[in-house]
Scaffold this motif. Structure first.
Motif, PDB file in Angstrom:
ATOM      1  N   ALA A 377       0.819  -1.217   0.000  1.00 28.00           N
ATOM      2  CA  ALA A 377       0.000   0.000   0.000  1.00 28.00           C
ATOM      3  C   ALA A 377       0.847   1.258   0.000  1.00 28.00           C
ATOM      4  CB  ALA A 377      -0.930  -0.005   1.222  1.00 28.00           C
ATOM      5  N   GLU A 378       2.104   1.142   0.443  1.00 27.88           N
ATOM      6  CA  GLU A 378       2.987   2.307   0.494  1.00 27.88           C
ATOM      7  C   GLU A 378       3.699   2.561  -0.825  1.00 27.88           C
ATOM      8  OE1 GLU A 378       5.659   1.629   3.679  1.00 27.88           O
ATOM      9  OE2 GLU A 378       4.127   1.684   5.246  1.00 27.88           O
ATOM     10  N   LEU A 379       3.610   1.606  -1.742  1.00 30.53           N
ATOM     11  CA  LEU A 379       4.318   1.746  -3.020  1.00 30.53           C
ATOM     12  C   LEU A 379       3.499   2.581  -3.995  1.00 30.53           C
ATOM     13  CD1 LEU A 379       5.651  -1.893  -3.598  1.00 30.53           C
ATOM     14  CD2 LEU A 379       6.973   0.093  -2.863  1.00 30.53           C
ATOM     15  N   ALA A 380       4.179   3.493  -4.665  1.00 29.99           N
ATOM     16  CA  ALA A 380       3.540   4.254  -5.745  1.00 29.99           C
ATOM     17  C   ALA A 380       3.368   3.333  -6.952  1.00 29.99           C
ATOM     18  CB  ALA A 380       4.395   5.463  -6.104  1.00 29.99           C
ATOM     19  N   PRO A 381       2.388   3.590  -7.824  1.00 27.80           N
ATOM     20  CA  PRO A 381       2.205   2.750  -9.009  1.00 27.80           C
ATOM     21  C   PRO A 381       3.489   2.589  -9.830  1.00 27.80           C
ATOM     22  CG  PRO A 381       0.313   4.182  -8.739  1.00 27.80           C
ATOM     23  CD  PRO A 381       1.319   4.609  -7.710  1.00 27.80           C
ATOM     24  N   GLU A 382       4.291   3.677  -9.942  1.00 27.98           N
ATOM     25  CA  GLU A 382       5.529   3.568 -10.717  1.00 27.98           C
ATOM     26  C   GLU A 382       6.508   2.594 -10.075  1.00 27.98           C
ATOM     27  OE1 GLU A 382       9.328   6.275 -12.025  1.00 27.98           O
ATOM     28  OE2 GLU A 382       7.325   7.216 -12.148  1.00 27.98           O
ATOM     29  N   ASP A 383       6.560   2.557  -8.718  1.00 27.56           N
ATOM     30  CA  ASP A 383       7.443   1.609  -8.034  1.00 27.56           C
ATOM     31  C   ASP A 383       7.046   0.165  -8.364  1.00 27.56           C
ATOM     32  OD1 ASP A 383       8.854   3.669  -6.804  1.00 27.56           O
ATOM     33  OD2 ASP A 383       7.463   3.749  -5.111  1.00 27.56           O
ATOM     34  N   VAL A 384       5.745  -0.075  -8.322  1.00 27.56           N
ATOM     35  CA  VAL A 384       5.259  -1.420  -8.643  1.00 27.56           C
ATOM     36  C   VAL A 384       5.629  -1.771 -10.087  1.00 27.56           C
ATOM     37  CG1 VAL A 384       3.214  -2.893  -8.852  1.00 27.56           C
ATOM     38  CG2 VAL A 384       3.384  -1.238  -6.977  1.00 27.56           C
ATOM     39  N   PHE A 385       5.435  -0.820 -10.991  1.00 28.63           N
ATOM     40  CA  PHE A 385       5.744  -1.059 -12.400  1.00 28.63           C
ATOM     41  C   PHE A 385       7.225  -1.367 -12.596  1.00 28.63           C
ATOM     42  CE2 PHE A 385       7.105   0.527 -16.572  1.00 28.63           C
ATOM     43  CZ  PHE A 385       6.317  -0.257 -17.393  1.00 28.63           C
ATOM     44  N   ARG A 386       8.103  -0.589 -11.941  1.00 33.39           N
ATOM     45  CA  ARG A 386       9.547  -0.808 -12.082  1.00 33.39           C
ATOM     46  C   ARG A 386       9.956  -2.179 -11.546  1.00 33.39           C
ATOM     47  NH1 ARG A 386      12.844   3.407 -13.442  1.00 33.39           N
ATOM     48  NH2 ARG A 386      11.846   5.466 -13.669  1.00 33.39           N
ATOM     49  N   ARG A 387       9.341  -2.590 -10.428  1.00 36.28           N
ATOM     50  CA  ARG A 387       9.686  -3.894  -9.879  1.00 36.28           C
ATOM     51  C   ARG A 387       9.213  -5.024 -10.813  1.00 36.28           C
ATOM     52  NH1 ARG A 387       9.514  -3.975  -3.299  1.00 36.28           N
ATOM     53  NH2 ARG A 387      10.423  -1.920  -2.952  1.00 36.28           N
ATOM     54  N   LEU A 388       8.030  -4.856 -11.356  1.00 35.34           N
ATOM     55  CA  LEU A 388       7.532  -5.857 -12.292  1.00 35.34           C
ATOM     56  C   LEU A 388       8.397  -5.892 -13.559  1.00 35.34           C
ATOM     57  CD1 LEU A 388       5.332  -7.941 -12.818  1.00 35.34           C
ATOM     58  CD2 LEU A 388       3.967  -6.142 -13.882  1.00 35.34           C
ATOM     59  N   TYR A 389       8.812  -4.750 -14.012  1.00 34.88           N
ATOM     60  CA  TYR A 389       9.705  -4.689 -15.173  1.00 34.88           C
ATOM     61  C   TYR A 389      10.999  -5.441 -14.872  1.00 34.88           C
ATOM     62  CZ  TYR A 389      12.445  -2.726 -19.041  1.00 34.88           C
ATOM     63  OH  TYR A 389      13.221  -2.574 -20.166  1.00 34.88           O
ATOM     64  N   GLY A 390      11.551  -5.231 -13.671  1.00 34.66           N
ATOM     65  CA  GLY A 390      12.792  -5.896 -13.296  1.00 34.66           C
ATOM     66  C   GLY A 390      12.668  -7.400 -13.175  1.00 34.66           C
ATOM     67  N   LYS A 391      11.443  -7.873 -12.918  1.00 32.76           N
ATOM     68  CA  LYS A 391      11.240  -9.323 -12.869  1.00 32.76           C
ATOM     69  C   LYS A 391      11.489  -9.948 -14.234  1.00 32.76           C
ATOM     70  CE  LYS A 391       7.667 -12.827 -12.088  1.00 32.76           C
ATOM     71  NZ  LYS A 391       6.260 -13.097 -11.724  1.00 32.76           N
ATOM     72  N   HIS A 392      11.114  -9.245 -15.291  1.00 36.41           N
ATOM     73  CA  HIS A 392      11.191  -9.817 -16.635  1.00 36.41           C
ATOM     74  C   HIS A 392      12.374  -9.320 -17.456  1.00 36.41           C
ATOM     75  CE1 HIS A 392       7.270 -11.743 -16.255  1.00 36.41           C
ATOM     76  NE2 HIS A 392       6.795 -10.602 -15.754  1.00 36.41           N
ATOM     77  N   HIS A 393      12.892  -8.126 -17.140  1.00 32.14           N
ATOM     78  CA  HIS A 393      13.902  -7.534 -18.010  1.00 32.14           C
ATOM     79  C   HIS A 393      15.059  -6.973 -17.198  1.00 32.14           C
ATOM     80  CE1 HIS A 393      10.939  -7.915 -21.175  1.00 32.14           C
ATOM     81  NE2 HIS A 393      10.078  -7.195 -20.470  1.00 32.14           N
ATOM     82  N   GLU A 407       0.503   7.660 -18.400  1.00 31.18           N
ATOM     83  CA  GLU A 407      -0.694   8.031 -19.164  1.00 31.18           C
ATOM     84  C   GLU A 407      -1.803   7.010 -18.932  1.00 31.18           C
ATOM     85  OE1 GLU A 407      -1.999   8.639 -23.860  1.00 31.18           O
ATOM     86  OE2 GLU A 407       0.137   8.679 -23.272  1.00 31.18           O
ATOM     87  N   LEU A 408      -1.428   5.747 -18.874  1.00 30.24           N
ATOM     88  CA  LEU A 408      -2.401   4.682 -18.625  1.00 30.24           C
ATOM     89  C   LEU A 408      -2.996   4.808 -17.228  1.00 30.24           C
ATOM     90  CD1 LEU A 408      -3.776   2.018 -19.459  1.00 30.24           C
ATOM     91  CD2 LEU A 408      -1.754   0.813 -18.617  1.00 30.24           C
ATOM     92  N   VAL A 409      -2.132   5.080 -16.233  1.00 27.61           N
ATOM     93  CA  VAL A 409      -2.607   5.230 -14.853  1.00 27.61           C
ATOM     94  C   VAL A 409      -3.603   6.396 -14.752  1.00 27.61           C
ATOM     95  CG1 VAL A 409      -1.933   5.841 -12.489  1.00 27.61           C
ATOM     96  CG2 VAL A 409      -0.588   4.150 -13.799  1.00 27.61           C
ATOM     97  N   ALA A 410      -3.242   7.505 -15.405  1.00 28.01           N
ATOM     98  CA  ALA A 410      -4.127   8.679 -15.369  1.00 28.01           C
ATOM     99  C   ALA A 410      -5.486   8.363 -15.994  1.00 28.01           C
ATOM    100  CB  ALA A 410      -3.457   9.843 -16.106  1.00 28.01           C
ATOM    101  N   THR A 411      -5.464   7.603 -17.096  1.00 27.08           N
ATOM    102  CA  THR A 411      -6.715   7.251 -17.758  1.00 27.08           C
ATOM    103  C   THR A 411      -7.596   6.416 -16.839  1.00 27.08           C
ATOM    104  OG1 THR A 411      -5.630   7.310 -19.915  1.00 27.08           O
ATOM    105  CG2 THR A 411      -7.732   6.105 -19.770  1.00 27.08           C
ATOM    106  N   VAL A 412      -6.970   5.448 -16.138  1.00 23.16           N
ATOM    107  CA  VAL A 412      -7.720   4.576 -15.228  1.00 23.16           C
ATOM    108  C   VAL A 412      -8.282   5.393 -14.068  1.00 23.16           C
ATOM    109  CG1 VAL A 412      -7.488   2.670 -13.593  1.00 23.16           C
ATOM    110  CG2 VAL A 412      -6.413   2.517 -15.847  1.00 23.16           C
ATOM    111  N   GLN A 413      -7.449   6.280 -13.505  1.00 25.27           N
ATOM    112  CA  GLN A 413      -7.904   7.065 -12.355  1.00 25.27           C
ATOM    113  C   GLN A 413      -9.043   8.013 -12.734  1.00 25.27           C
ATOM    114  OE1 GLN A 413      -4.179   8.792 -11.142  1.00 25.27           O
ATOM    115  NE2 GLN A 413      -3.725   7.122  -9.692  1.00 25.27           N
ATOM    116  N   GLU A 414      -8.972   8.571 -13.946  1.00 22.11           N
ATOM    117  CA  GLU A 414     -10.047   9.467 -14.388  1.00 22.11           C
ATOM    118  C   GLU A 414     -11.344   8.685 -14.583  1.00 22.11           C
ATOM    119  OE1 GLU A 414      -8.611  11.266 -17.930  1.00 22.11           O
ATOM    120  OE2 GLU A 414      -7.091  12.478 -16.893  1.00 22.11           O
ATOM    121  N   GLY A 415     -11.196   7.448 -15.062  1.00 22.53           N
ATOM    122  CA  GLY A 415     -12.388   6.620 -15.275  1.00 22.53           C
ATOM    123  C   GLY A 415     -13.018   6.189 -13.952  1.00 22.53           C
TER     124      GLY A 415
END
Length: 416
Positions: A377-393, A407-415
């Motif tokens: 819950a303390e992780l920002a969406p970008e932190d989660v994304f970077r960690r997931l990226y590091g799992k694969h690449h 841009e994707l996060v903003a679209t989801v939050q606006e929706g």
């Protein structure tokens, strides 16, 4: 007497959607020549004649045409065919009234009497030498399904019911063979099963009879058997250190990982009831299998593309003989154009790409395993994304990719 042992033809098989009819036709033509040149007296096909229980018409045509041609060339040739785990035993046996008249014995399942009793004597097939005299008795045991096995009400508590059931079927069948054998005749057994310690092709062989836990011990075959002709494993091999108990192997590679196998049939010669020699006859490779970079290794995209550009290919080959190609790429970062790049390099060239395997080179760590530890819950969406990226690449994501993520996060939050 000269016996030719082969198995696991898998007529009707496809490799990643590509029919293997051309290779099978070439193999069967080659096998007819071997039968002639080696003056073969008996042919044993140890199961998996077809790749499926309802084989396509071209596969059926290939099989019956081969039998007719073989008998036309050598009228005295004895042929014994048993069902494998891929075959439908009843379908394989259906034309037996005709085939028996031709000297072809097909055993699709265990023969039973009207009361359900196992009739082991019906598994015993006489094999003749060049003079027409009986030289061997072949106990033709097909693939055994759990329903074929006797009830194990009296088995020891620690006994595996599958293995003990198979052991009892073979014991009864072997005893029937011993009763039939006369002085100077060889006792030959067949089987389509997975033997303990056998080398298995992970991509194309089913772990039958309950899987590896039910791999059969070699001692189910008695020492007085002159030869045991096995099917199921596609790699040619002896079993349990006993040279007379053998898998012939498949005649063609049935999966990409079988590219390195030495495909063969076995020519066994018997005198006075004994095996006096056996020779492996290499089956020619009618269609090449190419693996880039090779040896099951993965390589970076640029190395792979350079290797593909340098492939030496024969433009004179007919399309059915074009090599099968597997390409294995290690990706340190996303490369969405990879398939198009490979296709562009191979365009117009005499090769068939059957598999593009991709392996990411990241850490493979889950979010819970990645350091530093943190409450999700303390992780920002970008932190989660970077960690997931590091799992694969490897390395850091491209700034453009990060921007697209935001841009994707903003679209989801606006929706929301």
């Amino acid at each position: 007497m000269r016996l030719l042992h082969t198995a696991d033809w898998h007529l009707g098989q496809t490799l990643h959607g590509i029919a293997r009819d051309y290779e099978h036709a070439r193999f069967l033509d080659w096998l007819l020549e071997v039968i002639d040149e080696q003056a073969v007296d008996a042919l044993v096909i140890a199961g998996d004649v077809f790749d499926g229980q309802n084989p396509p018409i071209p596969a059926l045509r290939q099989f019956y045409r081969f039998l007719a041609r073989a008998k036309a060339r050598r009228a005295g040739l004895d042929v014994v065919v048993i069902a494998g785990n891929h075959d439908s035993g009843s379908r394989l046996e259906a034309p037996s009234p005709l085939l028996t008249e031709m000297g072809v014995c097909v055993i699709g399942g265990l023969p039973v009497a009207e009361d359900g009793a196992f009739e082991a004597d019906r598994l015993v097939v006489p094999l003749h030498d060049a003079d027409g005299s009986v030289a061997a008795r072949c106990v033709a045991v097909p693939y055994l399904r759990p329903a074929d096995l006797p009830a194990m009400t009296d088995a020891a508590e620690d006994a595996d019911p599958f293995i003990e059931g198979v052991r009892r079927v073979y014991a009864a069948a072997v005893e029937a063979g011993r009763r039939a054998v006369r002085p100077g005749e060889a006792l030959i057994l067949t089987g389509h099963c997975y033997m303990r310690g056998g080398a298995l092709s992970e991509l194309s062989e089913r772990k039958i009879l309950g899987g590896n836990l039910h791999a059969l011990p070699v001692d189910i075959f008695p020492e007085d058997a002159a030869y045991v002709a096995l099917g199921h494993l596609h790699r040619a091999q002896a079993v349990g250190g006993r040279e007379r108990v053998r898998y012939s192997g498949s005649p063609i590679p049935l999966a990409i990982d079988e590219e390195s196998y030495l495909h063969q049939v076995v020519l066994a010669e018997f005198e006075d009831g004994r095996l006096v020699r056996h020779d492996a006859l290499r089956v020619p490779r009618f269609v090449a299998v190419r693996r880039v970079p090779g040896g099951g290794r993965f390589a970076a995209p640029n190395e792979v593309l350079d290797t593909l550009r340098g492939l030496e290919l024969d433009a004179a080959l007919p399309r059915d003989a074009w090599p099968f190609l597997e390409v294995s790429v290690a990706l340190a970062e996303p490369r969405p154009t990879l398939r198009d790049e490979v296709a562009a390099v191979l365009a117009g060239r005499p090769v068939r790409l059957v598999k593009l395997a991709v392996r990411a080179t990241g850490s493979g760590e889950t979010l819970a395993e990645a350091a530093p530890l943190a409450d999700l819950a303390e992780l920002a969406p970008e932190d989660v994304f970077r960690r997931l990226y590091g799992k694969h690449h490897e390395g850091e994501p491209d700034p453009a990719l990060i921007a697209a993520f935001h841009e994707l996060v903003a679209t989801v939050q606006e929706g929301a």
